[in-house]
Design a protein around this motif. Structure first.
Motif, PDB file in Angstrom:
ATOM      1  N   SER A  20       0.129   5.567  -4.529  1.00 17.92           N
ATOM      2  CA  SER A  20      -0.833   4.657  -3.822  1.00 17.92           C
ATOM      3  C   SER A  20      -1.767   4.155  -4.970  1.00 17.92           C
ATOM      4  CB  SER A  20      -1.770   5.271  -2.616  1.00 17.92           C
ATOM      5  OG  SER A  20      -2.745   4.659  -2.467  1.00 17.92           O
ATOM      6  N   ASP A  39       5.044  12.804  -1.165  1.00 20.04           N
ATOM      7  CA  ASP A  39       3.838  11.983  -1.205  1.00 20.04           C
ATOM      8  C   ASP A  39       3.026  12.222  -2.381  1.00 20.04           C
ATOM      9  OD1 ASP A  39       1.764  10.508  -0.622  1.00 20.04           O
ATOM     10  OD2 ASP A  39       1.302  11.232   1.209  1.00 20.04           O
ATOM     11  N   PHE A  59      -3.971  13.631   4.093  1.00 24.29           N
ATOM     12  CA  PHE A  59      -4.605  12.305   4.645  1.00 24.29           C
ATOM     13  C   PHE A  59      -3.699  11.836   5.964  1.00 24.29           C
ATOM     14  CE2 PHE A  59      -5.191   7.726   4.288  1.00 24.29           C
ATOM     15  CZ  PHE A  59      -6.176   7.692   4.784  1.00 24.29           C
ATOM     16  N   MET A  84       2.795  17.069  -0.268  1.00 27.70           N
ATOM     17  CA  MET A  84       1.771  16.084  -0.755  1.00 27.70           C
ATOM     18  C   MET A  84       1.000  16.714  -1.879  1.00 27.70           C
ATOM     19  SD  MET A  84      -1.473  14.812  -0.817  1.00 27.70           S
ATOM     20  CE  MET A  84      -2.557  15.730   0.295  1.00 27.70           C
ATOM     21  N   ALA A 102      -2.467   9.122   6.636  1.00 29.66           N
ATOM     22  CA  ALA A 102      -1.327   8.338   6.209  1.00 29.66           C
ATOM     23  C   ALA A 102       0.077   8.937   6.247  1.00 29.66           C
ATOM     24  CB  ALA A 102      -1.567   7.341   5.005  1.00 29.66           C
ATOM     25  N   ALA A 117       0.826  10.128  -3.671  1.00 31.27           N
ATOM     26  CA  ALA A 117      -0.017   9.109  -3.542  1.00 31.27           C
ATOM     27  C   ALA A 117      -1.428   9.456  -4.532  1.00 31.27           C
ATOM     28  CB  ALA A 117      -0.783   8.911  -2.211  1.00 31.27           C
ATOM     29  N   GLU A 118      -1.687  10.821  -4.397  1.00 33.37           N
ATOM     30  CA  GLU A 118      -2.937  11.157  -5.379  1.00 33.37           C
ATOM     31  C   GLU A 118      -2.438  11.556  -6.556  1.00 33.37           C
ATOM     32  OE1 GLU A 118      -4.661  14.119  -2.560  1.00 33.37           O
ATOM     33  OE2 GLU A 118      -4.739  12.559  -1.076  1.00 33.37           O
ATOM     34  N   ASN A 127       0.759  -1.245  -0.064  1.00 33.95           N
ATOM     35  CA  ASN A 127       0.059   0.040   0.081  1.00 33.95           C
ATOM     36  C   ASN A 127       0.721   1.326  -0.005  1.00 33.95           C
ATOM     37  OD1 ASN A 127       0.373   0.697   3.073  1.00 33.95           O
ATOM     38  ND2 ASN A 127      -0.791  -1.069   3.342  1.00 33.95           N
ATOM     39  N   GLY A 128       0.228   2.178  -0.021  1.00 31.40           N
ATOM     40  CA  GLY A 128       1.007   3.765  -0.208  1.00 31.40           C
ATOM     41  C   GLY A 128       1.706   4.170   0.977  1.00 31.40           C
ATOM     42  N   THR A 129       0.940   3.507   2.223  1.00 29.84           N
ATOM     43  CA  THR A 129       1.686   4.126   3.497  1.00 29.84           C
ATOM     44  C   THR A 129       2.726   3.216   3.787  1.00 29.84           C
ATOM     45  OG1 THR A 129      -0.812   4.071   4.369  1.00 29.84           O
ATOM     46  CG2 THR A 129       0.852   4.195   5.999  1.00 29.84           C
ATOM     47  N   LYS A 185      -8.101   5.528  -5.498  1.00 32.57           N
ATOM     48  CA  LYS A 185      -6.996   6.321  -6.366  1.00 32.57           C
ATOM     49  C   LYS A 185      -7.193   6.536  -7.938  1.00 32.57           C
ATOM     50  CE  LYS A 185      -4.573   8.092  -2.920  1.00 32.57           C
ATOM     51  NZ  LYS A 185      -5.005   7.401  -1.478  1.00 32.57           N
TER      52      LYS A 185
HETATM   53  C1  LIG Z   1      -4.047   7.361  -0.298  1.00 31.82           C
HETATM   54  C2  LIG Z   1      -2.970   8.007   0.147  1.00 31.82           C
HETATM   55  C3  LIG Z   1      -1.684   7.629   0.868  1.00 31.82           C
HETATM   56  C4  LIG Z   1      -1.683   6.189   0.866  1.00 31.82           C
HETATM   57  O1  LIG Z   1      -2.740   5.402   1.305  1.00 31.82           O
HETATM   58  P1  LIG Z   1      -2.673   3.849   1.186  1.00 31.82           P
HETATM   59  O2  LIG Z   1      -4.213   3.540   1.230  1.00 31.82           O
HETATM   60  O3  LIG Z   1      -1.831   3.244   2.270  1.00 31.82           O
HETATM   61  O4  LIG Z   1      -2.345   3.179  -0.018  1.00 31.82           O
HETATM   62  C5  LIG Z   1      -0.841   8.302   1.421  1.00 31.82           C
HETATM   63  N1  LIG Z   1      -0.981   9.761   1.283  1.00 31.82           N
HETATM   64  C6  LIG Z   1      -1.982  10.323   0.975  1.00 31.82           C
HETATM   65  C7  LIG Z   1      -2.096  11.769   0.657  1.00 31.82           C
HETATM   66  C8  LIG Z   1      -3.037   9.692   0.338  1.00 31.82           C
HETATM   67  O5  LIG Z   1      -4.248  10.215  -0.152  1.00 31.82           O
END
Ligand SMILES: *Cc1c(COP(=O)(O)O)cnc(C)c1O
Length: 390
Positions: free
Chosen positions: A216, A192, A104, A166, A106, A194-195, A77-79, A221
């Motif tokens: 992520s 980050d 977010f 982010m 995470a 992720a988005e 996962n992204g985290t 996503k």
């Molecule tokens: C979705 C997201 C993550 C990682 O999320 P996972 O559910 O662990 O894949 C991290 N940071 C942000 C800003 C996100 O939107």
């Protein structure tokens, strides 16, 4: 508050027209319109559904080609990707890591997993991303670069090891500004992203400006692997990322030798198969999402609402469309009216320093973050189905 009659009803009808649906409309649902079933079935037929299999390698190669990153390491996962990224830039217990309060959770959790503490710096209203100016101001007031080349707080000599901007809703942050401040203050930049898969800043993919960037592929996503993430970095860091995410096992034909505490963060082949099929469709998804965004941007001012627009010199993936309400009261009214009508909308996240886990964290002025927190609402942003052929 703008007293335009029926503004919310017009918004609800607009969203229903865009999606040509009278059913419940979610905030962001995935689209499976390509080779998903074929590739996932291939993993089942081969029995390689787990930690070994060709789709993981292929997904990583395809992601290098798409983003231009020299290496890409898939994670569950992204985290987990962020956690590994922070470890790889040397974040350890007692360190400080700068990030935005408007993110977010995470992002902050990954910092906490390292035993480090977040420092919250304001965002820019224009990009919703970390403000290079606010970062510079906070550092000038609170930090110095020591003779050993480390950035430390003047108050208690804690090392400020990394900075994690982010790219909010897919809109790239001010990367030129952030790269410059982090370089001068000797702070490792970890994005980050992720988005923001598919979002470019001055023609270069987000997540490739810092030492490491993370993605992520959660179900909400722009593309999904069910659950998944990616570490983007140069080849040296990429090799370390692969090793740390696969139990720190020394390469050997059959012996189990593990040199340090490693992590089982690898993405299963089953999930990577879904990812390969999704990545093939990414540019199509983004094209459709950008058409939807253009429609929102044209429509929203007609009902007195301010759309969130991509920053200059960027191509945003418009992962989530957003609107800036006049005030908190209008924000509540919009959320209530739309959700009651089966059109899902959500407020932006609560600021991180208001959460119990992070309320003690150090922070600079957060005026812009607070202003946005009170006003921003996300609107349905899934890829609309193609026009029916008549
Ligand atoms: C979705 C997201 C993550 C990682 O999320 P996972 O559910 O662990 O894949 C991290 N940071 C942000 C800003 C996100 O939107």
């Amino acid at each position: 508050m703008i007293q335009e009659p029926n503004m919310f009803n017009r918004l609800i009808q607009f969203v229903r027209d865009e999606y040509r649906s009278n059913e419940f409309i979610p905030l962001h649902a995935p689209t499976f319109a390509g080779n998903e079933r074929a590739y996932v079935n291939q993993t089942i037929d081969s029995t390689f559904v787990s930690s070994v299999g060709e789709f993981v390698d292929r997904f990583e190669r395809d992601m290098c080609a798409y983003t231009g990153s020299p290496s890409a390491v898939a994670t569950m996962n992204g985290t987990a990707a962020l956690h590994i990224a922070l470890k790889l830039v040397g974040v350890r217990a007692g360190d400080l890591v700068i990030t935005q309060a408007l993110t977010f959770v995470a992002t902050c959790n990954a910092i906490a997993y390292c035993g480090a503490e977040p420092v919250f710096i304001d965002v820019e209203q224009r990009t919703l991303g970390l403000s290079a100016k606010a970062l510079e101001t906070w550092l000038a007031d609170n930090a110095r670069v020591d003779s050993d080349g480390l950035c430390r707080t003047t108050l208690d000599a804690k090392v400020i090891r990394a900075c994690v901007p982010m790219h909010t809703f897919g809109h790239p942050a001010d990367l030129d500004g952030l790269v410059d401040v982090c370089q001068r203050w000797r702070i490792a930049l970890v994005e980050d992203a992720a988005e923001s898969l598919g979002s470019y800043y001055k023609g270069r993919h987000t997540g490739t400006f810092g030492l490491i960037g993370t993605l992520s592929f959660n179900g909400n996503k722009v593309i999904t692997t069910g659950g998944g993430g990616m570490v983007l970095a140069d080849e040296g860091i990429g090799t370390r990322a692969k090793y740390l995410t696969t139990t720190a096992k020394r390469p050997h034909p059959y012996e189990y030798v593990h040199d340090e505490v490693g992590y089982n963060y690898r993405l299963p082949n089953l999930n990577a198969a879904l990812g390969c099929a999704q990545l093939e469709q990414l540019e199509g998804f983004i094209a459709a999402k950008r058409v939807l965004a253009a429609h929102y941007i044209e429509f929203l001012p007609q009902v007195g609402l301010t759309p969130i627009v991509e920053p200059d010199n960027c191509r945003s993936n418009y992962w989530l469309n957003g609107v800036i309400c006049e005030d908190a009261a209008q924000r509540e009214a919009l959320i209530d009216a739309t959700n009651a009508a089966g059109v899902m909308t959500r407020p932006i996240w609560r600021l991180m320093h208001t959460l119990p886990a992070y309320e003690q964290a150090r922070r600079g002025s957060l005026v812009e973050s607070e202003w946005l927190e009170a006003r921003v609402v996300n609107l349905p942003s899934s890829v609309p189905a193609p026009e029916p052929v008549v």
